[in-house]
Design a protein around this motif. Structure first.
Motif, PDB file in Angstrom:
ATOM      1  N   VAL A 100       0.834  -1.205   0.000  1.00 42.74           N
ATOM      2  CA  VAL A 100       0.000   0.000   0.000  1.00 42.74           C
ATOM      3  C   VAL A 100       0.868   1.255   0.000  1.00 42.74           C
ATOM      4  O   VAL A 100       0.589   2.219  -0.731  1.00 42.74           O
ATOM      5  CB  VAL A 100      -0.959  -0.005   1.211  1.00 42.74           C
ATOM      6  CG1 VAL A 100      -1.650   1.353   1.359  1.00 42.74           C
ATOM      7  CG2 VAL A 100      -2.005  -1.104   1.052  1.00 42.74           C
ATOM      8  N   LEU A 101       1.931   1.257   0.786  1.00 50.08           N
ATOM      9  CA  LEU A 101       2.830   2.415   0.807  1.00 50.08           C
ATOM     10  C   LEU A 101       3.481   2.638  -0.556  1.00 50.08           C
ATOM     11  O   LEU A 101       3.604   3.782  -1.019  1.00 50.08           O
ATOM     12  CB  LEU A 101       3.904   2.225   1.885  1.00 50.08           C
ATOM     13  CG  LEU A 101       3.434   2.353   3.335  1.00 50.08           C
ATOM     14  CD1 LEU A 101       4.583   2.066   4.295  1.00 50.08           C
ATOM     15  CD2 LEU A 101       2.843   3.734   3.607  1.00 50.08           C
ATOM     16  N   LEU A 102       3.896   1.540  -1.206  1.00 53.47           N
ATOM     17  CA  LEU A 102       4.496   1.671  -2.537  1.00 53.47           C
ATOM     18  C   LEU A 102       3.484   2.215  -3.542  1.00 53.47           C
ATOM     19  O   LEU A 102       3.809   3.075  -4.383  1.00 53.47           O
ATOM     20  CB  LEU A 102       5.028   0.315  -3.012  1.00 53.47           C
ATOM     21  CG  LEU A 102       6.397  -0.122  -2.500  1.00 53.47           C
ATOM     22  CD1 LEU A 102       6.713  -1.529  -2.988  1.00 53.47           C
ATOM     23  CD2 LEU A 102       7.487   0.854  -2.946  1.00 53.47           C
ATOM     24  N   ALA A 103       2.249   1.728  -3.472  1.00 52.40           N
ATOM     25  CA  ALA A 103       1.220   2.186  -4.402  1.00 52.40           C
ATOM     26  C   ALA A 103       0.909   3.665  -4.186  1.00 52.40           C
ATOM     27  O   ALA A 103       0.707   4.420  -5.146  1.00 52.40           O
ATOM     28  CB  ALA A 103      -0.050   1.349  -4.236  1.00 52.40           C
ATOM     29  N   ILE A 104       0.864   4.071  -2.922  1.00 52.54           N
ATOM     30  CA  ILE A 104       0.648   5.492  -2.635  1.00 52.54           C
ATOM     31  C   ILE A 104       1.801   6.328  -3.197  1.00 52.54           C
ATOM     32  O   ILE A 104       1.586   7.384  -3.806  1.00 52.54           O
ATOM     33  CB  ILE A 104       0.509   5.721  -1.113  1.00 52.54           C
ATOM     34  CG1 ILE A 104      -0.795   5.098  -0.609  1.00 52.54           C
ATOM     35  CG2 ILE A 104       0.546   7.213  -0.789  1.00 52.54           C
ATOM     36  CD1 ILE A 104      -0.934   5.122   0.899  1.00 52.54           C
ATOM     37  N   LEU A 105       3.024   5.840  -3.003  1.00 53.15           N
ATOM     38  CA  LEU A 105       4.205   6.575  -3.487  1.00 53.15           C
ATOM     39  C   LEU A 105       4.139   6.809  -4.988  1.00 53.15           C
ATOM     40  O   LEU A 105       4.339   7.927  -5.467  1.00 53.15           O
ATOM     41  CB  LEU A 105       5.476   5.793  -3.129  1.00 53.15           C
ATOM     42  CG  LEU A 105       6.785   6.306  -3.748  1.00 53.15           C
ATOM     43  CD1 LEU A 105       7.147   7.670  -3.168  1.00 53.15           C
ATOM     44  CD2 LEU A 105       7.921   5.314  -3.522  1.00 53.15           C
ATOM     45  N   VAL A 106       3.856   5.745  -5.749  1.00 46.77           N
ATOM     46  CA  VAL A 106       3.920   5.870  -7.209  1.00 46.77           C
ATOM     47  C   VAL A 106       2.706   6.580  -7.799  1.00 46.77           C
ATOM     48  O   VAL A 106       2.709   6.899  -8.998  1.00 46.77           O
ATOM     49  CB  VAL A 106       4.105   4.485  -7.878  1.00 46.77           C
ATOM     50  CG1 VAL A 106       5.388   3.835  -7.404  1.00 46.77           C
ATOM     51  CG2 VAL A 106       2.909   3.586  -7.621  1.00 46.77           C
ATOM     52  N   THR A 107       1.671   6.815  -6.995  1.00 45.27           N
ATOM     53  CA  THR A 107       0.525   7.575  -7.508  1.00 45.27           C
ATOM     54  C   THR A 107       0.601   9.047  -7.118  1.00 45.27           C
ATOM     55  O   THR A 107      -0.296   9.820  -7.449  1.00 45.27           O
ATOM     56  CB  THR A 107      -0.805   6.985  -6.976  1.00 45.27           C
ATOM     57  OG1 THR A 107      -0.758   6.885  -5.536  1.00 45.27           O
ATOM     58  CG2 THR A 107      -1.066   5.618  -7.571  1.00 45.27           C
ATOM     59  N   ARG A 108       1.687   9.434  -6.416  1.00 43.75           N
ATOM     60  CA  ARG A 108       1.931  10.855  -6.139  1.00 43.75           C
ATOM     61  C   ARG A 108       2.833  11.415  -7.249  1.00 43.75           C
ATOM     62  O   ARG A 108       3.652  10.676  -7.808  1.00 43.75           O
ATOM     63  CB  ARG A 108       2.633  11.056  -4.800  1.00 43.75           C
ATOM     64  CG  ARG A 108       1.981  10.432  -3.564  1.00 43.75           C
ATOM     65  CD  ARG A 108       0.560  10.871  -3.338  1.00 43.75           C
ATOM     66  NE  ARG A 108      -0.382   9.863  -3.852  1.00 43.75           N
ATOM     67  CZ  ARG A 108      -1.701   9.982  -3.806  1.00 43.75           C
ATOM     68  NH1 ARG A 108      -2.229  11.084  -3.316  1.00 43.75           N
ATOM     69  NH2 ARG A 108      -2.477   9.015  -4.256  1.00 43.75           N
ATOM     70  N   PRO A 109       2.717  12.688  -7.559  1.00 46.70           N
ATOM     71  CA  PRO A 109       3.542  13.275  -8.627  1.00 46.70           C
ATOM     72  C   PRO A 109       5.037  13.068  -8.414  1.00 46.70           C
ATOM     73  O   PRO A 109       5.772  12.793  -9.376  1.00 46.70           O
ATOM     74  CB  PRO A 109       3.165  14.761  -8.575  1.00 46.70           C
ATOM     75  CG  PRO A 109       1.780  14.783  -8.027  1.00 46.70           C
ATOM     76  CD  PRO A 109       1.722  13.660  -7.045  1.00 46.70           C
ATOM     77  N   PHE A 110       5.488  13.161  -7.155  1.00 48.11           N
ATOM     78  CA  PHE A 110       6.924  13.035  -6.905  1.00 48.11           C
ATOM     79  C   PHE A 110       7.417  11.587  -6.974  1.00 48.11           C
ATOM     80  O   PHE A 110       8.614  11.342  -7.029  1.00 48.11           O
ATOM     81  CB  PHE A 110       7.272  13.617  -5.522  1.00 48.11           C
ATOM     82  CG  PHE A 110       6.586  12.922  -4.375  1.00 48.11           C
ATOM     83  CD1 PHE A 110       7.109  11.769  -3.817  1.00 48.11           C
ATOM     84  CD2 PHE A 110       5.403  13.440  -3.866  1.00 48.11           C
ATOM     85  CE1 PHE A 110       6.475  11.133  -2.767  1.00 48.11           C
ATOM     86  CE2 PHE A 110       4.758  12.812  -2.806  1.00 48.11           C
ATOM     87  CZ  PHE A 110       5.287  11.657  -2.262  1.00 48.11           C
TER      88      PHE A 110
END
Length: 249
Positions: free
Chosen positions: A70-80
């Protein structure tokens, strides 16, 4: 896999609890599966204890897989973090690239025998479905809802916690359900490296040519898998209905 009617669910759960609590009560049913006076009920350990240890291992591995995925998915769906999508996909695919048996074989020299190599195998194997489902849930949100959240002046963090994750939760839960059921079945091979799981019962049956052991070990895992799948499916359906009612208001 379809959801069971409530009566069948309760009956399966009751029979499972009864068998684990008093397996000797089922000996007449399993006796025809034995030969040459072999025991019909697994007698090299406590079935209830093995079941609880099996579930504990699967729960712990699935919980860690959920957190990381979940943390990885959140990371890659943020612009940065969008540029890390390909790398993240490569990382979560490791568990699917190498079979659990291969992960166990590679982990034992470093971690020794027992639950640790099995935990690593289950953790790696459970990452992909949770990551992909979370990614899908976060990238397919209704545009009107996300625009409304921006219009309300919510910060990026507030939108994530109060809008995006709650709306994506049913899809995320579907990935967790798949990961947990796969892990429940895969954990049986952990007994080949001395992990305390229900695989002990099946392996003991194979080594002694005792079909009764194989059947009871396999049935416990199968019933647990169906009940967990069915329970999580029910929660997922409930969340979907509630979120549907919320978005229509």
């Amino acid at each position: 896999m379809k959801r069971l009617p409530l009566l069948l669910r309760l009956l399966a759960l009751a029979l499972l609890v009864l068998f684990l609590w008093s397996p000797a009560s089922f000996e007449p049913l399993l006796r025809p599966l034995t030969e040459n006076g072999a025991p019909a009920i697994y007698n090299q350990g406590n079935l209830l204890t093995l079941t609880l240890q099996h579930l504990e291992l699967v729960f712990a591995a699935t919980a860690l897989s959920t957190l990381i995925a979940v943390l990885l998915a959140i990371l890659v769906t943020r612009p940065f973090g969008a540029e890390f999508l390909a790398l993240s996909r490569s990382l979560v695919n490791i568990g699917q690239t190498f079979p659990p048996v291969a992960v166990l074989a590679l982990s034992v020299p470093a971690l020794g025998f027992g639950w640790k190599p099995t935990f690593v195998a289950l953790f790696l194997y459970g990452l992909l479905p949770i990551f992909e489902n979370t990614l899908t849930g976060l990238t397919t949100l209704p545009p009107a809802v996300t625009e409304a959240a921006r219009g309300m002046g919510l910060t990026n963090r507030q939108r994530l916690l109060k809008v995006e994750l709650p709306l994506a939760l049913p899809v995320v839960l579907a990935g967790i359900r798949l990961s947990a059921v796969i892990g429940l079945a895969t954990a049986t091979i952990g007994s080949t490296v001395a992990a305390r799981t229900l695989g002990e019962v099946i392996i003991a049956g194979l080594l002694s040519n005792n079909l009764a052991f194989i059947v009871q070990g396999g049935l416990i895992v199968a019933v647990l898998a169906v009940l967990i799948y069915d329970g999580l499916s029910g929660i997922e359906a409930l969340l979907s209905r509630r979120l549907g009612d919320t978005t229509r208001r």
